[in-house]
Design a protein around this motif. Structure first.
Motif: not given
Length: 145
Positions: A81-84, A88-89
Motif C-alpha cells: 500500500x502506498x500510504x501504509x 498489502x493489496x
C-alpha cells in the motif's frame, strides 16, 4: 427424490446442489471454490486480504494460504500500500483474469447443459437485494474491517 414440504428448504437444497456443479467446474479448472471466489473479486479491482477473506467466507488466518497459493500459480500479485507500508493489496494478473474467464465460460456451459432453458430461473439470484443481504451477513460474521 421428493422435495421437502417447505419451499424455502427445497430452494436451499437446490442451491447447495448447484454449488456442487460450480465446485466441479472449479476443480476441473485447477482451483478450489474459495480460490475461484477470491480470484474472481480481484479481476475488477485490487483488494486487501481482509476483503478477500470476508468475500470468500474464509477465516483471516486461512486467507494467507489462499493468497499464497494463488500467488504461486501466478494468478495474483501483491503490492505494498502506498500510504501504509505494512498494508498489502492483491490484484489479479493477466493469467488470473484468463483463468476466471475460462472457468466462467465453462461454468455457464455446464449449467446450460444441465439445466437447459431453465437457466433463466437463476437470473433473479443476481439481484442487488440478495447481494446486499449476503454482504450484511458477511459483515455480521466477520465484523468491521
Amino acid at each position: 427424490m421428493n422435495p421437502p414440504p417447505d419451499p424455502l428448504v427445497a430452494a436451499i437444497r437446490t442451491t447447495i446442489r448447484l454449488a456442487r456443479l460450480a465446485q466441479q467446474v472449479c476443480d476441473d479448472g485447477g482451483l478450489t471454490l474459495p480460490q475461484y471466489r477470491g480470484l474472481s473479486i480481484l479481476v475488477d479491482d485490487r483488494r486487501r486480504a481482509h476483503e478477500i477473506a470476508t468475500y470468500t467466507s474464509t477465516s483471516r488466518p486461512a486467507i494467507a494460504s489462499l493468497t499464497s497459493g494463488l500467488e504461486r500459480m501466478g494468478l495474483i500479485e501483491r503490492t505494498t500500500a502506498e500510504t501504509d507500508r505494512r498494508g498489502v493489496y492483491y490484484t489479479a494478473t493477466e493469467k488470473g483474469r484468463q483463468v476466471v474467464a475460462e472457468i466462467d465460460a465453462t461454468m455457464a456451459a455446464k449449467f446450460t447443459k444441465v439445466l437447459g432453458e431453465n437457466t433463466a430461473l437463476l437470473h433473479p439470484l443476481a439481484s442487488d437485494q440478495i447481494e446486499a443481504a449476503l454482504d450484511a451477513q458477511l459483515a455480521h460474521d466477520f465484523g468491521p474491517e
